[in-house]
Enzyme design. Structure first.
Site, mmCIF file in Angstrom:
data_model
loop_
_atom_site.group_PDB
_atom_site.id
_atom_site.type_symbol
_atom_site.label_atom_id
_atom_site.label_comp_id
_atom_site.label_asym_id
_atom_site.label_seq_id
_atom_site.Cartn_x
_atom_site.Cartn_y
_atom_site.Cartn_z
ATOM 1 N N GLU A 217 -3.611 -0.829 0.852
ATOM 2 C CA GLU A 217 -4.052 -3.255 0.612
ATOM 3 C C GLU A 217 -3.191 -3.517 0.756
ATOM 4 O O GLU A 217 -3.130 -5.150 1.232
ATOM 5 C CB GLU A 217 -5.636 -3.963 -0.797
ATOM 6 C CG GLU A 217 -6.773 -2.292 0.070
ATOM 7 C CD GLU A 217 -6.721 -1.056 -0.748
ATOM 8 O OE1 GLU A 217 -5.751 -0.823 -1.172
ATOM 9 O OE2 GLU A 217 -7.648 -0.633 -0.512
ATOM 10 N N GLY B 170 -10.889 1.335 2.903
ATOM 11 C CA GLY B 170 -12.106 1.620 2.810
ATOM 12 C C GLY B 170 -12.727 3.013 2.554
ATOM 13 O O GLY B 170 -13.753 2.820 2.455
ATOM 14 N N GLY C 293 -11.262 -0.242 5.900
ATOM 15 C CA GLY C 293 -11.572 -1.556 6.682
ATOM 16 C C GLY C 293 -11.637 -1.867 7.759
ATOM 17 O O GLY C 293 -10.312 -1.654 7.949
ATOM 18 N N ASP D 51 -8.792 -1.894 -3.343
ATOM 19 C CA ASP D 51 -10.196 -2.435 -3.702
ATOM 20 C C ASP D 51 -11.325 -1.229 -3.093
ATOM 21 O O ASP D 51 -11.048 0.358 -4.134
ATOM 22 C CB ASP D 51 -10.509 -3.851 -2.778
ATOM 23 C CG ASP D 51 -11.052 -3.424 -1.865
ATOM 24 O OD1 ASP D 51 -9.817 -2.312 -0.923
ATOM 25 O OD2 ASP D 51 -11.386 -3.982 -0.279
#
Ligand code: NAD
Length: 638
Positions: free
Chosen positions: A136, A113, A64, A144
């Protein structure tokens, strides 16, 4: 040039991530654009399948785009990040459940992401350059974008390994771990894309498939499963330190760089999600963490050290194996009204709640706070915040989607069930959360099922604190349909629900667990008393036992000796967290069940006799169940 290129070609909807200089890192706008395109194509008869690929050789998508998240978070605005993660996770769910085939082409890095966009598709293609990872924990987040669910389903304990070490998987490993499906050399991708667009037939993917390269990790599976076993991060660290191998040393070195809080939460999440197949549950759990990550976690510090200052020396909130379980619970506790929901879910259920006592009151209040309509009844006239009181149990049951009971014992449950079952709609759920005997639970379930009502026995652990904090654990017996219907409510009232099998099995799990607890607490208390008499310092005894074969929850998490180990009721003059009276109740239920089932339980019987003596003949009533220690201290041999 646009960051994302969206078009239809022939029979395919085609999305190309187009920020190669930024390794195609996903921005908020890109998330929104993919979401809109997929929703359009879901209903477009000319689109038979969807392709998602990316420009450049280096990456499909390396994660992300965190620049805006960091800037807003640093300025004290946490809502931007919460909104980004919410919309991103909703997109991940959309991809995972999409009604048409989605083919993703994962060259180079696919991380974070990028996994959320690339690795929930129905057909995930890797090539020689593919490197897939969930990194992460290195920046203070948990795996996630649905990655926690993928990790939970990886064979053995490889999920814990990949989540904690953030190791990168090559194409063979990615297929082994369930992050990818097909190995197809990159030089034939162009032709495959053209065929898919022209024909709209997904079978072209299978025709182009080559044998996958060997999974490097497959050789280490047994070792990884042994090293990454255990209840939490601490156990894993202990295993790694004890093992003198290159794999253990390398793993420990990787882990030592990452956020301890994020890793402890990641292990807990992977454990909770094992055996669960609904992606939305993983995303909802992940969102609990990310919602709090900026304000209460290590996320901002992680980004600072890795990306902004690049000093690579983050000051994490905790030392490696010093994350208190309460901090993990805090990060993963339900979000109430802020819970991540998905478009098609209806949020408001009609709930009846009978028994608004110490436990039932706060449980009902949590359900009301989460947006459900709760009608409550208690013979004592008690109420709870947000709950509308009605005049009778029958009134609470009428029209309820789910009727919850939280009552003192099996006899009362049976008499309430006689009243309410005839008033309930067929297809509704009777959810009993009281601790009662297995026989009563099964009798009530039989009666409910005969009336077309789903029946669940779901006793809890976690006590009054867990009831008000929404962190209970539910042990659930009953049918799958009823369990799935009640699941959103378990997730509000608790942090964990385990489906233990048919009716009565929830109560069976509860009494077996509490029989072990009663026995180990007595053993722990009498051992401390013996240690005193042998002149062994209590702290030394704790230091040895808590890391040796005598360890148990009673010793390590709920130590009965004041001032030793983590804070427990012993440090509060034995005011009850879990009262000795309730332990006696559970031990009696266990003995009743053992007699009915012809099971030999001498230790359970002895524990019951000791707690009966303590509560009924001595001064134990109203004290915590760990107050057995001062009792043993006072007594000599009988
Ligand atoms: P409680 O006594 O505080 O609550 C029970 C409530 O049920 C009371 O308010 C009572 O008035 C009501 N009630 C009794 N008969 C009723 C009837 N016929 N109709 C409607 N209401 C009726 O007890 P609690 O601590 O809330 O425990 C409830 C259950 O949860 C018990 O089965 C207990 O073993 C179990 N439990 C308790 C704890 C704990 O720490 N308190 C922990 C785990 C499990």
């Amino acid at each position: 040039m646009s960051d994302i290129y969206i078009r239809t070609t022939g029979h395919a909807g085609h999305i190309t991530l187009n920020r190669p200089a930024a390794l195609n890192a996903l921005t908020y706008d890109m998330v929104r654009a993919i979401d809109v395109a997929l929703r359009d194509w879901a209903n477009d008869p000319n689109v038979a399948l969807v392709l998602i690929d990316a420009s450049g050789d280096k990456a499909f998508c390396a994660g992300g785009d965190i620049a805006d998240l960091y800037a807003t978070g640093r300025s004290g605005d946490f809502t931007y990040g919460q909104g980004f993660w919410r919309d991103e996770y909703q997109l991940n769910a959309l991809i995972a459940g999409f009604s048409k085939p989605i083919v993703t082409f994962l060259q180079g890095f696919t991380m974070g992401g990028g996994v959320g966009v690339g690795c929930h598709a129905s057909h995930r293609i890797v090539c020689d350059s593919s490197r897939i990872a969930m990194p992460e924990c290195g920046i203070g987040l948990v795996p996630d974008v649905g990655g926690s669910m993928l990790l939970a389903h990886v064979p053995g304990r490889l999920g814990e390994y990949l989540g904690l070490t953030t190791d990168r998987m090559g194409p063979g490993d990615a297929i082994l771990a369930g992050f990818a499906d097909h190995f197809i050399p990159q030089d034939s991708w162009e032709e495959l894309r053209a065929t898919l667009c022209a024909e709209g037939d997904i079978s072209a993917v299978l025709s182009a498939e080559h044998p996958a390269p060997k999974a490097a990790l497959s050789e280490h599976m047994d070792m990884i499963s042994a090293l990454f076993a255990g209840e939490g991060l601490n156990d894993i660290c202990t295993n790694l330190r004890a093992e003198n191998t290159e794999l253990a040393e390398k793993s420990l070195k990787s882990i030592a760089r990452n956020s301890p809080l994020a890793m402890a939460c990641a292990v807990e999440m992977i454990h909770r999600l094992r055996g669960i197949s609904e992606m939305k549950r993983a995303l909802e759990l992940e969102y609990r963490f990310t919602y709090r990550a900026m304000e209460h976690g290590d996320f901002l510090e992680g980004i600072r050290a890795a990306i902004i200052d690049k000093d690579r020396t983050p000051k994490w909130k905790h030392a490696l194996d010093k994350v208190p379980p309460v901090d993990v619970s805090f990060m993963l506790r339900p979000l109430g009204k802020e819970k991540l929901t998905f478009e098609e879910e209806s949020t408001g259920m009609q709930i009846g709640f009978i028994g608004l006592g110490n436990m039932g009151g706060p449980m009902a209040a949590n359900l009301a706070a989460a947006g459900h309509t709760v009608r409550g009844f208690d013979v004592a006239g008690t109420s709870a915040q947000g709950v509308s009181n009605v005049e009778s149990a029958v009134e609470a049951a009428t029209g309820a989607d789910v009727l919850i009971t939280m009552l003192p014992n099996g006899d009362i449950l049976r008499s309430v069930a006689d009243e309410v079952i005839p008033a309930m709609n067929a297809g509704a759920v009777l959810l009993d959360c009281s601790t009662v005997d297995v026989e009563s639970a099964r009798a009530v379930a039989e009666q409910a099922v005969a009336a077309g009502v789903h029946a669940l026995d779901a006793p809890v652990s976690g006590g009054i604190g867990g009831a008000s904090g929404g962190t209970l654990t539910f042990m659930v017996g009953g049918g799958e349909d009823g369990f799935n219907k009640a699941l959103p409510l378990f997730e509000i009232m608790g942090q964990k629900s385990v489906h233990c099998g048919p009716s009565g099995n929830g109560q069976a799990a509860k009494i077996c667990n509490n029989m072990i607890l009663g026995v180990t607490m007595i053993a722990t208390c009498e051992s401390f008393a013996l240690a005193d008499k042998l002149g062994l310092d209590r702290q030394k005894m704790f230091d040895v036992v808590s890391t040796s074969s005598g360890y148990s929850w009673s010793m390590n998490a709920y130590c009965p000796a004041p001032g030793v180990g983590p804070t427990s009721p012993a440090d509060n003059d034995y005011q009850p967290g879990f009262a000795a009276d309730l332990m006696l109740k559970d031990l009696k239920l266990a003995q009743k069940a053992a007699i009915d089932a012809n099971a030999d339980t001498p230790m359970g019987a002895m524990a019951q006799a000791l707690y009966a003596q303590f509560v009924e003949d001595e001064d134990g009533s109203g004290k915590d169940f760990s107050a057995m220690l001062p009792r043993f201290e006072k007594n000599g041999r009988p």
